[in-house]
Scaffold this motif. Structure first.
Motif, PDB file in Angstrom:
ATOM      1  N   CYS A 218      -5.264  17.783  49.022  1.00  0.00           N
ATOM      2  CA  CYS A 218      -4.074  17.021  48.628  1.00  0.00           C
ATOM      3  C   CYS A 218      -4.325  16.448  47.234  1.00  0.00           C
ATOM      4  O   CYS A 218      -5.412  15.927  46.963  1.00  0.00           O
ATOM      5  N   TYR A 220      -3.031  13.839  45.948  1.00  0.00           N
ATOM      6  CA  TYR A 220      -2.874  12.382  45.872  1.00  0.00           C
ATOM      7  C   TYR A 220      -4.089  11.659  46.453  1.00  0.00           C
ATOM      8  O   TYR A 220      -4.967  12.273  47.062  1.00  0.00           O
ATOM      9  N   ARG A 221      -4.106  10.342  46.267  1.00  0.00           N
ATOM     10  CA  ARG A 221      -5.247   9.537  46.728  1.00  0.00           C
ATOM     11  C   ARG A 221      -4.758   8.255  47.380  1.00  0.00           C
ATOM     12  O   ARG A 221      -5.063   7.157  46.901  1.00  0.00           O
ATOM     13  N   CYS A 222      -3.980   8.375  48.432  1.00  0.00           N
ATOM     14  CA  CYS A 222      -3.489   7.176  49.115  1.00  0.00           C
ATOM     15  C   CYS A 222      -4.700   6.440  49.700  1.00  0.00           C
ATOM     16  O   CYS A 222      -5.579   7.068  50.296  1.00  0.00           O
ATOM     17  N   TYR A 224      -5.369   4.653  52.221  1.00  0.00           N
ATOM     18  CA  TYR A 224      -5.679   4.610  53.657  1.00  0.00           C
ATOM     19  C   TYR A 224      -6.061   5.986  54.202  1.00  0.00           C
ATOM     20  O   TYR A 224      -6.356   6.142  55.381  1.00  0.00           O
ATOM     21  N   CYS A 225      -6.042   7.001  53.342  1.00  0.00           N
ATOM     22  CA  CYS A 225      -6.178   8.378  53.822  1.00  0.00           C
ATOM     23  C   CYS A 225      -7.543   8.949  53.439  1.00  0.00           C
ATOM     24  O   CYS A 225      -8.058   8.674  52.352  1.00  0.00           O
ATOM     25  N   ASN A 227      -8.186  11.731  52.451  1.00  0.00           N
ATOM     26  CA  ASN A 227      -8.113  12.577  51.256  1.00  0.00           C
ATOM     27  C   ASN A 227      -8.557  11.833  50.000  1.00  0.00           C
ATOM     28  O   ASN A 227      -9.066  12.439  49.062  1.00  0.00           O
ATOM     29  N   ASP A 271      -0.591  19.053  53.442  1.00  0.00           N
ATOM     30  CA  ASP A 271      -0.316  17.649  53.132  1.00  0.00           C
ATOM     31  C   ASP A 271       0.883  17.534  52.197  1.00  0.00           C
ATOM     32  O   ASP A 271       1.706  16.640  52.339  1.00  0.00           O
ATOM     33  N   VAL A 272       0.950  18.431  51.230  1.00  0.00           N
ATOM     34  CA  VAL A 272       2.092  18.423  50.305  1.00  0.00           C
ATOM     35  C   VAL A 272       2.496  19.885  50.075  1.00  0.00           C
ATOM     36  O   VAL A 272       1.915  20.580  49.254  1.00  0.00           O
ATOM     37  N   ARG A 339       0.147   4.529  46.047  1.00  0.00           N
ATOM     38  CA  ARG A 339       1.196   5.561  46.080  1.00  0.00           C
ATOM     39  C   ARG A 339       2.135   5.298  44.906  1.00  0.00           C
ATOM     40  O   ARG A 339       3.270   4.861  45.070  1.00  0.00           O
TER      41      ARG A 339
HETATM   42  S1  SF4 Z   1      -1.410  10.239  52.822  1.00  0.00           S
HETATM   43 FE1  SF4 Z   1      -0.591  12.271  52.443  1.00  0.00          FE
HETATM   44  S2  SF4 Z   1      -0.092  12.277  50.257  1.00  0.00           S
HETATM   45 FE2  SF4 Z   1      -1.472  10.542  50.582  1.00  0.00          FE
HETATM   46  S3  SF4 Z   1      -3.520  11.351  50.160  1.00  0.00           S
HETATM   47 FE3  SF4 Z   1      -3.174  11.545  52.358  1.00  0.00          FE
HETATM   48  S4  SF4 Z   1      -2.369  13.595  52.655  1.00  0.00           S
HETATM   49 FE4  SF4 Z   1      -2.178  13.103  50.474  1.00  0.00          FE
END
Ligand code: SF4
Length: 506
Positions: A218, A220-222, A224-225, A227, A271-272, A339
């Motif tokens: 993914c 992005y770097r949210c 809480y995730c 990823n 994820d996207v 985000r």
């Molecule tokens: S929440 Fe979704 S968009 Fe954000 S980092 Fe995780 S997978 Fe990627």
């Protein structure tokens, strides 16, 4: 080599472990895969905590190991399965001390130190390359000490190898396939051969929805995730977001159609999905998908990628559902969740485009976040009242998974104890507070009703009415639906009525 792999995931899913087992099998190994779902039936009404594997489930797994006599035993796990994995591993070690045990998956990738205490080998990151090398070395009686991505324990000595570079050619990894003869499931209290009928009992909606991945990673770097942590783990290891070719994706989908004639919806679990790919990829993919597959599909994405052009192409291809994250208020998304590409205006605009093309939007919202105030939740409710129906909502209770940025922030600010600990609590059970209830029912009631409840918050009568609605909806109706699920024809008839009502575009 004779390998036994198991997963404790709550439901049988073709992604993850099955992909690894197919890859190892295609490379000449005998692979048995066992699904030990931690009681999916109880999931219907939700359990607050993550269940730990029972003695009976362990005993059934040990019987399978005794029968298959593997040379290598592997387990994939997420944080929610950590205590079960520890318990099972101890028993396997006690009973079969000669079989090496390898752990892989998200949790061992991010927290190898606490995993190597129990496993003989920890596989960090994507497992295909490292596992294949491990198998070859074991077969040839060679040392496994220096294999990239592996942490290896030999008595008190631990060797910690660097993570291998990410595989860039996704097509070279093939795609997951069921191997009915060698797939097992712990079902109805017994470990048994998985067949299509049991498969349909174990997965949601009798297997009508099938998960497929077209990319890994993914962008992005949210906070809480996991990823966001993977970006650190894979730093310098090559491009993180890597896609498959259209040919490879269609080959998998043709297999799915042939093997599972009951599948009606393809769920792209990327994820996207709308991540930047080659010029013309989307149009080309949608045209070929429509022509060769022709099933409705669902995918996920961020509001930023939702445009008239993209959604109109996807709709022509067969898009029916689009999952999109609201998550929190603008302040929380920006300051806490990282985000930065998401905002309330973009979400409302994305919902307008999806609605125009008659695509059902499913919005994800995070609740019970100790970083968020009531004002933040009220902003989310207000956003929901501005979205045209029909839409769906999935609520998640903020869960502090280890090794994520937000968990570190929560610990620093003394908020950790106010959230859910990812090791022991479920992310899917939000607290039944007045505002949380309003978020959950926003898709079901007209906007003016939701606004009226907001206006009268704090008043006893409003609370009584809302609680009664929630009770009827989530307890009585769900339980009735569960009871009549024993009569599939009646259930399908009722679902058709409900579906036609909920998809009348308002
Ligand atoms: S929440 Fe979704 S968009 Fe954000 S980092 Fe995780 S997978 Fe990627």
């Amino acid at each position: 080599m004779n390998i036994l792999l198991i997963t404790l995931l709550e439901e049988i899913n073709p992604l993850g472990l099955l992909h690894l087992s197919t890859f190892l099998k295609d490379n000449g190994n005998q692979v048995t895969t066992a699904f030990v779902p931690l009681n999916p039936k109880e999931e219907l009404f939700g359990i607050e905590g993550n269940r730990v594997i029972s003695d009976h489930e362990i005993s059934e797994t040990l019987d399978l190991i005794a029968e298959k006599k593997p040379d290598l035993f592997g387990m994939t796990l997420m944080t929610t399965h950590y205590y079960s994995a520890v318990k099972l591993t101890k028993k396997v070690k006690e009973t079969f001390p000669e079989i090496p045990i390898v752990w892989g998956g998200v949790h061992p990738t991010l927290l190898p130190e606490e995993c190597i205490e129990y496993a003989d080998i920890v596989c960090r990151g994507e497992g295909e390359g490292a596992m294949l090398e491990l198998v070859k070395h074991l077969e040839n009686g060679e040392s496994i000490e220096n294999i990239g991505s592996l942490w290896v324990r030999d008595k008190d000595k631990i060797t910690r190898n660097e993570i291998k570079p990410l595989t860039q050619d996704m097509d070279s990894l093939g795609f997951p396939r069921f191997d009915w003869e060698n797939n097992y499931v712990l079902y109805d209290g017994k470990m048994q051969n998985l067949n299509k009928s049991i498969y349909q009992q174990c997965v949601p909606r009798k297997g009508r929805i099938y998960d497929v991945l077209t990319i890994r990673g993914c962008p992005y770097r949210c906070s809480y995730c996991s990823n966001s942590s993977f970006h650190q783990v894979y730093k310098g290891k090559g491009k993180i977001v890597r896609g498959r070719s259209i040919e490879s994706i269609l080959e998998e989908l043709e297999y799915v159609k042939k093997e599972f004639d009951f599948v009606g919806i393809i769920n792209f679990q990327d994820d996207v999905f709308l991540v930047k790919r080659d010029e013309g990829w989307l149009e080309n993919f949608c045209n070929q998908y429509k022509e060769k597959i022709g099933l409705t599909f669902a995918c996920k994405g961020s509001p930023r990628e939702v445009s008239e052009e993209n959604i109109s192409l996807l709709k022509k291809g067969g898009l029916g559902y689009f999952q999109i994250g609201i998550q929190g208020s603008d302040r929380v998304n920006r300051e806490i969740y990282n985000r930065t590409t998401s905002s309330r205006n973009k979400i409302i605009e994305a919902s307008r485009v999806l609605h125009k093309h008659k695509v059902v939007a499913n919005f994800d919202v995070i609740l019970d976040d100790p970083f968020a105030t009531d004002e933040d939740t009220l902003e989310v409710i207000d956003t929901l009242t501005k979205i045209k129906k029909p839409f769906l909502i999935s609520c998640f209770s903020m869960t502090f998974f280890p090794a994520t940025v937000i968990t570190k922030m929560a610990k620093e600010r003394g908020l950790f104890s106010k959230g859910k600990d990812g090791y022991i609590l479920k992310a899917t059970q939000a607290k039944r507070t007045y505002l949380n209830n309003l978020v959950e029912i926003a898709p079901r009631l007209p906007a003016f009703v939701i606004r009226t409840f907001v206006k009268h918050r704090g008043e006893k009568l409003a609370k009584v009415i809302l609680d009664a609605y929630i009770y009827i909806h989530f307890n009585i109706i769900f339980k009735i639906m569960y009871s009549i699920s024993k009569y599939p024809r009646l259930l399908s008839f009722l679902k058709k009525i409900r579906y036609s009502l909920s998809t009348s575009w308002r």
